[in-house]
Design an enzyme around this catalytic site. Structure first.
Site, PDB file in Angstrom:
ATOM      1  N   TYR A  95      -2.239 -12.977  -0.990  1.00  0.00           N
ATOM      2  CA  TYR A  95      -2.024 -12.815   0.449  1.00  0.00           C
ATOM      3  C   TYR A  95      -3.305 -12.401   1.141  1.00  0.00           C
ATOM      4  CZ  TYR A  95      -1.938  -7.675   0.121  1.00  0.00           C
ATOM      5  OH  TYR A  95      -2.286  -6.358  -0.061  1.00  0.00           O
TER       6      TYR A  95
ATOM      7  N   ARG B  30     -12.259 -14.902   1.216  1.00  0.00           N
ATOM      8  CA  ARG B  30     -11.581 -14.002   0.263  1.00  0.00           C
ATOM      9  C   ARG B  30     -10.279 -14.625  -0.224  1.00  0.00           C
ATOM     10  NH1 ARG B  30     -10.327  -7.874   1.968  1.00  0.00           N
ATOM     11  NH2 ARG B  30      -8.700  -8.878   3.201  1.00  0.00           N
TER      12      ARG B  30
ATOM     13  N   HIS C   5       7.273 -18.360 -17.525  1.00  0.00           N
ATOM     14  CA  HIS C   5       5.977 -17.770 -17.169  1.00  0.00           C
ATOM     15  C   HIS C   5       4.918 -18.828 -16.898  1.00  0.00           C
ATOM     16  CE1 HIS C   5       7.998 -14.249 -18.624  1.00  0.00           C
ATOM     17  NE2 HIS C   5       6.937 -13.472 -18.438  1.00  0.00           N
TER      18      HIS C   5
ATOM     19  N   LYS D 288      -6.453 -10.421  -4.199  1.00  0.00           N
ATOM     20  CA  LYS D 288      -5.455  -9.824  -3.309  1.00  0.00           C
ATOM     21  C   LYS D 288      -4.082 -10.388  -3.683  1.00  0.00           C
ATOM     22  CE  LYS D 288      -5.402  -8.417   1.594  1.00  0.00           C
ATOM     23  NZ  LYS D 288      -5.143  -7.001   1.398  1.00  0.00           N
TER      24      LYS D 288
ATOM     25  N   GLU E  52     -11.148   2.831  -4.896  1.00  0.00           N
ATOM     26  CA  GLU E  52     -10.776   2.576  -3.492  1.00  0.00           C
ATOM     27  C   GLU E  52      -9.514   3.364  -3.193  1.00  0.00           C
ATOM     28  OE1 GLU E  52      -9.677  -1.580  -2.878  1.00  0.00           O
ATOM     29  OE2 GLU E  52      -8.793  -1.688  -4.876  1.00  0.00           O
TER      30      GLU E  52
ATOM     31  N   LEU F 202     -10.843  -4.179  -4.147  1.00  0.00           N
ATOM     32  CA  LEU F 202     -10.764  -5.314  -3.228  1.00  0.00           C
ATOM     33  C   LEU F 202     -12.021  -5.328  -2.353  1.00  0.00           C
ATOM     34  CD1 LEU F 202      -8.663  -7.538  -2.310  1.00  0.00           C
ATOM     35  CD2 LEU F 202      -8.432  -6.115  -0.276  1.00  0.00           C
TER      36      LEU F 202
HETATM   37  N1  PMP Z   1      -8.304  -2.226  -0.800  1.00  0.00           N
HETATM   38  C1  PMP Z   1      -6.981  -2.494  -0.886  1.00  0.00           C
HETATM   39  C2  PMP Z   1      -6.273  -2.266  -2.188  1.00  0.00           C
HETATM   40  C3  PMP Z   1      -6.280  -2.970   0.242  1.00  0.00           C
HETATM   41  O1  PMP Z   1      -4.969  -3.263   0.154  1.00  0.00           O
HETATM   42  C4  PMP Z   1      -6.971  -3.122   1.469  1.00  0.00           C
HETATM   43  C5  PMP Z   1      -6.273  -3.561   2.737  1.00  0.00           C
HETATM   44  N2  PMP Z   1      -5.540  -4.679   2.608  1.00  0.00           N
HETATM   45  C6  PMP Z   1      -8.346  -2.836   1.517  1.00  0.00           C
HETATM   46  C7  PMP Z   1      -8.979  -2.387   0.354  1.00  0.00           C
HETATM   47  C8  PMP Z   1      -9.136  -3.004   2.799  1.00  0.00           C
HETATM   48  O2  PMP Z   1      -9.478  -4.349   3.003  1.00  0.00           O
HETATM   49  P1  PMP Z   1      -9.683  -4.930   4.489  1.00  0.00           P
HETATM   50  O3  PMP Z   1     -10.781  -4.130   5.104  1.00  0.00           O
HETATM   51  O4  PMP Z   1     -10.070  -6.336   4.269  1.00  0.00           O
HETATM   52  O5  PMP Z   1      -8.381  -4.760   5.208  1.00  0.00           O
END
Ligand code: PMP
Length: 289
Positions: free
Chosen positions: A30, A49, A99, A144, A176, A200
């Site tokens: 997503y 991305r 699977h 993602k 993160e 991410l």
């Molecule tokens: N890390 C994770 C795990 C996230 O879910 C998100 C937000 N979707 C981010 C970082 C931040 O990414 P972005 O700045 O592209 O929203």
């Protein structure tokens, strides 16, 4: 109004079969894309991305970038509000449960839009609370993926104690947040964890690094230890929907002086300026220029 597999419809009318692999396996990816003044923000970066995530799960991109742009603009036009955030979701389609990848099955493609509200001014003024936890997710956090169970459980740990985010630590180093990127400030230097398969690559993270580079703000991209998180002068959280937020309380203890710091104030102002440039129609994929 949402988009589902070639059609626009009210969300209440949208249905998918129970054998959708998104439902059965969480087999999909997503994107979340903010749109300010009805203009998608940093769309090429989000689409890059998306391609990276699709490559990561070996799913063919169903559309060209021009097709995506067109489709997203149609969803924005059919929804209310100048500022919206688009949620775009692709799964490996509907097939008998197995699977292994199904052959010749079209993907399920879903896009919805919701109103995008900036974080409340009072929260920006006071700063927010966060907690820490061990990062127990898989090791392709650069994808993602819609399978977000660990993130859901980690975020709920924060909600349970009235905090806004769980900051994740893997093998003694910051990765993160459960749904955000995290920066640390020490002695006026902004520290950012390096991009890797363990986090991410945030679009907002990139904006922050472009802003500090363009405005000669001292910064380092390197591993950040748990001790450095706990002794930080400031902690900043970024995401497309939360923009930049100050974390002023970590695990119940004040961060620095327990108030939003100087670097937060400076970066928040620069971010708002960059957004305003975008809204006036000067599409720049390089913040601060
Ligand atoms: N890390 C994770 C795990 C996230 O879910 C998100 C937000 N979707 C981010 C970082 C931040 O990414 P972005 O700045 O592209 O929203």
């Amino acid at each position: 109004m949402i988009y589902l597999n070639g059609q626009f419809m009210p969300i209440e009318e949208a249905c998918i079969p129970v054998l959708d692999r998104g439902f059965i396996f969480g087999d999909g990816v997503y994107e979340v894309i903010p749109a300010y003044s009805r203009k998608p923000f940093r769309l090429p970066k989000h689409l890059d991305r998306l391609q990276h995530s699709l490559d990561g799960i070996r799913l063919k991109n169903p559309f060209s970038n021009d097709d995506w742009k067109n489709l997203l603009e149609q969803v924005i036009a059919r929804n209310e509000g100048e500022d919206q955030y688009l949620y775009l979701h692709i799964t490996r389609g509907v097939a008998k449960r197995d699977h292994a990848f199904p052959a010749n099955v079209p993907p399920t493609i879903f896009i919805m839009s919701n109103p995008l509200l900036p974080p409340p001014a009072a929260l920006l003024a006071s700063g927010a609370s966060a907690i820490t936890a061990i990062d127990n997710r898989w090791i392709r956090c650069d994808v993602k993926a819609i399978s977000l169970l660990p993130n859901v459980l980690l975020r709920q740990m924060a909600v349970d104690v009235d905090a806004i985010e769980t900051i994740l630590i893997r093998d003694g180093f910051l990765t993160e947040g459960a749904a955000s990127n995290i920066f640390v400030v020490k002695d006026k230097v902004l520290l950012a964890p390096p991009k890797s398969h363990l986090m991410l690559p945030g679009i907002t993270y990139d904006v922050v690094l472009e802003l500090v580079a363009a405005h000669q703000i001292a910064h380092e991209i390197r591993e950040i230890s748990e001790t450095e998180i706990r002794t930080a002068d400031e902690i900043l959280l970024t995401s497309s929907t939360k923009e930049i937020m100050p974390i002023t309380c970590l695990d119940g203890k004040p961060v620095g002086h327990g108030k939003p710091g100087e670097l937060f104030t400076q970066l928040h102002a620069l971010y708002q300026q960059y957004k305003a440039t975008h809204m006036r129609g000067h599409f720049s994929d390089q913040a601060g220029l």
